[in-house]
Structures are given as structure tokens and as C-alpha cells.
Design an enzyme around this catalytic site. Structure first.
Site, short mmCIF file in Angstrom:
data_model
loop_
_atom_site.label_atom_id
_atom_site.label_comp_id
_atom_site.label_asym_id
_atom_site.label_seq_id
_atom_site.Cartn_x
_atom_site.Cartn_y
_atom_site.Cartn_z
N HIS A 47 0.86 -1.18 0.00
CA HIS A 47 0.00 0.00 0.00
C HIS A 47 0.91 1.24 0.00
CE1 HIS A 47 -3.84 -2.03 1.81
NE2 HIS A 47 -3.41 -2.60 0.69
N GLU A 49 1.15 3.84 1.83
CA GLU A 49 1.73 4.22 3.12
C GLU A 49 2.95 3.37 3.45
OE1 GLU A 49 -1.43 3.39 2.40
OE2 GLU A 49 -2.81 4.04 3.96
N CYS A 77 -5.77 1.67 6.10
CA CYS A 77 -6.42 0.43 6.54
C CYS A 77 -5.76 -0.01 7.85
CB CYS A 77 -6.26 -0.64 5.46
SG CYS A 77 -4.56 -1.22 5.26
N CYS A 80 -1.94 -0.64 7.53
CA CYS A 80 -1.14 0.58 7.45
C CYS A 80 -1.17 1.34 8.78
CB CYS A 80 -1.62 1.46 6.30
SG CYS A 80 -1.27 0.70 4.70
ZN LIG Z 1 -3.27 0.10 3.78
#
Ligand SMILES: [Zn+2]
Length: 155
Positions: A47, A49, A77, A80
């Protein structure tokens, strides 16, 4: 956040969901950049991040990223949020809410539930409309493309 949005475009150009993230120090210097790479890298953890945090930590040769701010175009999420906690960043700024998997108030309340001695300052909804519209436009276009492909394959 404008810079994070431009990084989201990089993900989109690769066919990834357009989310971008940038980590800066207290003077605003860029320490790390990331955009979604899960599909291309065959990596469910790639992801924006996480990519930005990895980039910054590697550069700093330190897994703690103290006194930094992470800007990300979409609410993080749970995965993260966990990475944000472990990296000890000081502040999180995010754009659009994620009602499906957002862990910072929309779906889960990771930072409220987690009893910890390190707390993260959080600001949400920054350029939320622009960040959200980028995602909506992407999914709209993808739906149209999928439909066209279906018709093409089943004339
Ligand atoms: Zn994430």
C-alpha cells in the site's frame, strides 16, 4: 497532500488503485514517497503508506521515523495503521475516508482502541473531495472497461 495526489497518479498510470503517500520531516523535507504497487509487485502489503515508510526508513537507516508527518490520500487500513504505529510517526494527515476498510474512524477505530504510550496526531478530510474523486473516477472507468471487455468476449 498535493504532492501525495501527484503520487496517486503514478499508481493510476500503472493500473493500480490511485493512492499516494508522502512522509515529511518537521521542516517539510520529503523523506519518503509511495504509491500503491500491490498488483505489480504481487505484494498485498504494498500500500502507498507502507511503500513510503519503507522508503524513508531505508534512507534514514532507522526503523523509527520520529518527528515526521505522513500524508496519504486515503484513510489508512488496519495494516497501514499498524505500520504507522510501529514506525512512531508523529502525525498522520489523510484525505478521503474509506468506509469499507478505513481504520481511522470510518470502519475501525484503530488508534482509539489501541492502548499505547505513543499517540499519533490525526487530521482527516484534507482535500477529501479531490482525493475521493480520483478514486471514484478510477473505479468508474474500470467498471466501463470491464463491461466493454465482457461484451467483446461474448458478442
Ligand atoms: Zn493500507
Amino acid at each position: 497532500m498535493r504532492h501525495a495526489l501527484s503520487l496517486a497518479d503514478k499508481a493510476e498510470a500503472l493500473g493500480e488503485i490511485p493512492v499516494g503517500a508522502v512522509l515529511v520531516d518537521s521542516e517539510g523535507n520529503i523523506l519518503g514517497e509511495g504509491w500503491n504497487l500491490s498488483i505489480i509487485e504481487n505484494d498485498p502489503t504494498a500500500h502507498a503508506e507502507i511503500v513510503a515508510l519503507r522508503h524513508a526508513a531505508k534512507k534514514a537507516q532507522n526503523y523509527r521515523l520520529l518527528n515526521t508527518t505522513l500524508y496519504v490520500t486515503l484513510e489508512p487500513c488496519t495494516m497501514c495503521a499498524g505500520a504507522i504505529l510501529h514506525s512512531r510517526i508523529q502525525r498522520l494527515v489523510f484525505g478521503a475516508p474509506d468506509y469499507k476498510t478505513g481504520a481511522v474512524g470510518s470502519r475501525f477505530h484503530f488508534f482509539d482502541d489501541y492502548q499505547m504510550n505513543h499517540s499519533v496526531e490525526i487530521t482527516g478530510g484534507v482535500l477529501a473531495q479531490e482525493c475521493g474523486e480520483k478514486l471514484s473516477a478510477f473505479f468508474r472507468r474500470r467498471r466501463v472497461e470491464k463491461k466493454a471487455e465482457k461484451i467483446k468476449n461474448n458478442p
